[in-house]
Design a protein around this motif. Structure first.
Motif, PDB file in Angstrom:
ATOM      1  N   UNK A 134     -61.505 -64.232  13.546  1.00 28.57           N
ATOM      2  CA  UNK A 134     -61.906 -63.957  12.100  1.00 28.57           C
ATOM      3  C   UNK A 134     -61.141 -63.076  11.338  1.00 28.57           C
ATOM      4  N   UNK A 135     -60.306 -63.462  10.389  1.00 31.18           N
ATOM      5  CA  UNK A 135     -59.455 -62.767   9.918  1.00 31.18           C
ATOM      6  C   UNK A 135     -59.958 -61.524   8.845  1.00 31.18           C
ATOM      7  N   UNK A 194     -60.198 -59.610   5.269  1.00 41.04           N
ATOM      8  CA  UNK A 194     -59.774 -59.964   4.147  1.00 41.04           C
ATOM      9  C   UNK A 194     -58.858 -58.952   3.439  1.00 41.04           C
ATOM     10  N   UNK A 221     -53.333 -65.638   6.234  1.00 46.68           N
ATOM     11  CA  UNK A 221     -54.005 -67.028   5.944  1.00 46.68           C
ATOM     12  C   UNK A 221     -53.808 -67.246   4.496  1.00 46.68           C
ATOM     13  N   UNK A 246     -56.018 -69.353   2.371  1.00 45.80           N
ATOM     14  CA  UNK A 246     -57.283 -70.009   2.501  1.00 45.80           C
ATOM     15  C   UNK A 246     -57.348 -71.220   1.894  1.00 45.80           C
TER      16      UNK A 246
END
Lengths: 276, 276, 326
Positions: B6-7, B9, B49, B51
């Motif tokens: 889970x990245x 933010x 990421x 997204x």
């Protein structure tokens, strides 16, 4: 001389005189007949020929581009070679065709349906022909399976295919086993741009199979390798047969690879063609 | 259960061009506690990421000491994820996971002469090595910096060259494979520069990072100069999908580049069965 | 004394379990038997030798969203999808159960994979011993046995009128609480085991790495992913975002295979395993050499699925024998 001895003698001779560097034939595997690659005369000894030599070995010619190879090929397989020659994937002078007069093959202990309907027991092209065309009565293909598909309403047909495609696990065995699927990068795996996502989900499976079938329109020779290798039992040849039937109806009975001199209809464009 | 995939933010606080097709992204974690805890060393990497497209691994391009709670990544536009990252602007949100992997053995090589050889974007993970040595200059003996790129507009961190060259007890050299009208410096492959500068292996350690083909020839050049495999530290590059040893892409033998690398001593690499 | 369960009681028990659990069992899907969720015990197939696919997909799904990404004018919210109900896997073969121990080694080693870990924690396994080996089976070569209980919560062994029942773990005992059990004196029949192969030593494997054997083997390899996808232990995955629309994105994790031509290709074009030769060799070295070096267990349980399903008849048993032999 037995058929297998003729194959072996020819293969040995080709390797001994250096005419080819490899002979692709059928060998006895651990559980079944499997492809065998002979690079030396001694390796030819493993070759077999029987009613389980279903596999279309022409796919392997795509790995041997620009090499001198010989291949054991049934009439349907030779049609695949013709397609690859038309598409400039294989050079005729690089391939020595050990053409087999074909008695018909079996699958899972039963004669293959496609073989029961096959009226072409001698290859359309070869460098040497081995075996005798069998004297069998051939029932013409009535395309009953395709007719049943055509009789469905479009909703029924969509539901039928959705149910079948849903079992697909995207292992790509169908594509990898297909002589005609030789793209360096398959549209189904291309990332930039990405046409088909990586999801192993119905929309992606459906898109992949329909796209593959369309890419094979007028090119599929009906060897049904895709269906035999599918671990999930998808009726992939039904899709290909439907399209082959359409192509034959639209283009004067055209049959992929049947005639080296006839250009494939879907690779030909004439100004006077009716675009409908 | 914590979820390493889970990245976190983060917001882009600075986006700037380093070279043609290469951008530096400075990111601030949205949760300042995450930023404070995000502790990393030169050579480690993180996943960035974009997204909607995906995530890819990139070397952390600065030292924790210089940036405090922000992180920097240098990204060359080579594929779909990097193209998507290049579309982003200051203020946009990215995801960050990490830090992953091992680091350059900067504690172990204290007191030694350090030769740093970087090619193209390979300078990105070497920059924190240079920063660490400059910030702790008395811990290390002579510093020799050799930077290279295919052409002048592909050299990265050019605006930091003056700082690097001015550091005490430092020799700094740049070369490009092919020059242009404005280029006044060295022209030639980095291997030629290495041979011209000819650092001696006495009490020295060479640290190199760059494209695989460059590393291959730099290793050869260092060997010719008398460096032993134990005196050479390099990085291995691999496709990765997770960074935590699960995705099965970066195994080289029993080693995982993501967990056991990306930094390896050359004598470790020589023991691999497979040339990677 | 051994505990037994009659076929009728088994059916009642399974039907009861479907109320609280997602029950996964071998059931017919067209012409295949697959481990799939059942709604009633009637759907369970007992006379299956080996299912077409393993039960792997219930731990490492073919496709799963690992992060749901919601995007709006206020910013981004990341959410990890919640798991459904706990699951019971019924009718698992001991080799497929062993595959879970094998997968635990990589997936639960730190940093552990949260998705796999969650599934493992919320699964109870009920195995059925194999009576006899199927074509291609070689579990005993890989450390397993046709009646091996140690990776199961409950083991059933077929008897005349039902099954001998053994609760192996506390989880298994708890699951059996609602079952109507009997007792019998005579033990169930002993399973027939496949003959064990002689495995090559590490040194032998290492010595053969550069031999022409691998290029020749790869001649007939199609380069498809079938072997990896039917395998109970192959775990490689791909990850990519899928944007359903401008505000809803799923980060999808999907099965992948080392045999895919682009599996190792970097965005810049460099590919350390550019041909079928390197990729096929990687498959067998990863399974039979590297994984054991790292985790002390091989990445193969001898289930035989790849053996019987490979279209080119690339037979891992044959490779083991070839490498071990001359």
């Amino acid at each position: 001389m037995e058929v297998i001895d003729e194959i072996k003698a020819k293969a040995r001779a080709l390797l001994e005189n250096g005419q080819v560097e490899c002979v692709i034939g059928y060998g006895l595997g651990s559980l079944k007949v499997r492809p065998a690659f002979a690079y030396t005369p001694a390796e030819v000894e493993r070759f077999v020929w029987n009613s389980n030599c279903n596999q279309n070995l022409v796919n392997y010619l795509n790995d041997k581009k620009d090499r001198k190879v010989a291949i054991v090929a049934k009439p349907c397989d030779v049609r695949a070679i013709n397609v690859l020659i038309h598409e400039s994937q294989v050079k005729r002078e690089n391939v020595y065709i050990i053409g087999m007069a074909c008695p018909g093959m079996e699958w899972q202990g039963q004669p293959e349906a496609r073989c029961r309907h096959c009226d072409q027991r001698v290859p359309v092209m070869y460098d040497v022909l081995i075996g005798q065309a069998p004297n069998v009565s051939v029932t013409p293909d009535d395309y009953a399976d395709v007719a049943a598909l055509e009789a469905m309403s479009s909703e029924e047909r969509l539901a039928f295919w959705a149910r079948e495609f849903d079992r697909c696990i995207r292992c790509y065995a169908c594509r990898q086993a297909c002589f005609g699927c030789y793209c360096f990068e398959c549209v189904a795996e291309q990332l930039d741009p990405q046409w088909v996502g990586i999801a192993i989900d119905l929309p992606e499976k459906q898109l992949f199979h329909i796209m593959r079938a369309y890419h094979l329109a007028g090119r599929c020779v009906g060897c049904q390798e895709c269906e035999r290798v599918c671990p999930m039992g998808l009726p992939l040849s039904l899709l290909n047969r439907k399209i082959a039937k359409e192509v034959a109806e639209l283009f004067g009975g055209y049959r992929a690879g049947a005639d080296a001199a006839v250009a494939p209809p879907l690779a030909t464009f004439r100004k006077e063609d009716d675009l409908e | 259960m914590s979820n390493p995939l889970l990245p976190h933010l983060a917001t882009l606080t600075q986006v700037k061009d380093l070279a043609v097709g290469i951008r530096l992204f400075r990111c601030k974690f949205n949760d300042s506690q995450v930023g404070a805890n995000f502790d990393y060393r030169p050579g480690q990497f993180g996943f960035l990421s974009a997204f909607g497209v995906g995530e890819s691994p990139f070397g952390l391009t600065s030292t924790k000491g210089r940036l405090n709670s922000e992180v920097e990544f240098a990204v060359a536009r080579v594929g779909t994820v990097t193209a998507a990252l290049h579309e982003l602007e200051e203020g946009d949100t990215v995801g960050i996971r990490g830090p992953y992997g091992n680091w350059f053995p900067l504690d172990e090589v204290k007191g030694k002469r350090i030769i740093i050889i970087g090619g193209g974007i390979g300078m990105a993970p070497l920059r924190p090595v240079i920063q660490t040595i400059i910030d702790n200059r008395r811990d290390y003996d002579e510093l020799i910096l050799l930077c290279a790129a295919r052409q002048p507009n592909l050299l990265v961190f050019k605006e930091e060259y003056d700082e690097w060259a001015a550091a005490p007890n430092t020799r700094f050299h740049v070369t490009v494979d092919v020059g242009d009208n404005s280029w006044k410096g060295n022209v030639g492959l980095i291997t030629k520069l290495l041979a011209d500068v000819a650092p001696t292996p006495d009490n020295a350690v060479a640290i190199t990072c760059g494209p695989p083909i460059m590393i291959k020839f730099v290793l050869k050049g260092l060997k010719e100069l008398g460096f032993t495999p134990e005196q050479i530290v390099t990085t291995l590059e691999s496709k990765m999908k997770c960074g935590i040893g699960k995705c099965g892409r970066c195994n080289v033998g029993e080693r995982y580049i993501c967990l056991d690398g990306p930094v390896f001593r050359y004598d470790q690499i020589l023991k691999f069965l497979e040339e990677f | 004394m051994i505990q037994t369960i009659s076929r009728a009681s088994l059916t009642l028990w399974l039907d009861a379990l479907t109320r609280d659990y997602t029950v996964i069992a071998p059931r017919r899907v067209e012409n295949l038997v697959l481990y799939k969720p059942i709604s009633s015990a009637e759907e369970v197939v007992y006379d299956f030798g080996r299912t077409g696919l393993s039960a792997k997909e219930h731990f490492l799904p073919m496709m799963q969203s690992i992060v749901n990404i919601h995007k709006d004018q206020n910013g981004l919210i990341l959410e990890v999808p919640r798991l459904g109900r706990s699951q019971v896997i019924f009718g698992l073969r001991p080799c497929d159960a062993r595959a879970l121990r094998v997968l635990d080694a990589v997936m639960l080693s730190e940093p552990a994979d949260a998705y796999y870990g969650e599934r493992r924690k919320n699964t109870v396994t009920v195995g059925i011993a194999c009576k006899e080996p199927q074509e291609g089976c070689f579990c005993t070569s890989m450390g397993g046995a046709p009646d091996d209980e140690k990776d199961l919560d409950i083991l059933l062994v077929e008897m005349n009128d039902g099954y001998a029942v053994k609760a192996v773990t506390d989880g298994g005992r708890a699951l059996l609480a609602g079952a109507s059990l009997s007792e019998a004196d005579a033990p169930p029949p002993v399973s027939k085991a496949p003959e064990a192969l002689q495995l090559p030593t590490l040194e032998t494997w290492q010595g053969r790495f550069n031999e022409a054997y691998w290029a020749r083997l790869s001649d007939r390899c199609l380069g498809c992913r079938l072997c990896a996808y039917v395998c109970p232990t192959c775990y490689c995955f791909d990850v990519r975002d899928y944007a359903e629309n401008s505000s809803e994105i799923k980060r999808l994790r999907c099965w992948d295979s080392c045999q895919a031509s682009g599996c190792y290709r970097l965005a810049g074009g460099h590919n350390p395993r550019p041909t079928k030769r390197e990729r096929l060799r990687q498959r067998f070295y990863h399974k039979l050499v590297y994984y054991g070096q790292r985790f002390q267990v091989d990445l193969c349980v001898g289930c035989g699925r790849c053996v019987v399903q490979c279209p080119a008849n690339i037979d891992i048993r044959e490779i083991i024998a070839d490498v071990a032999g001359q």
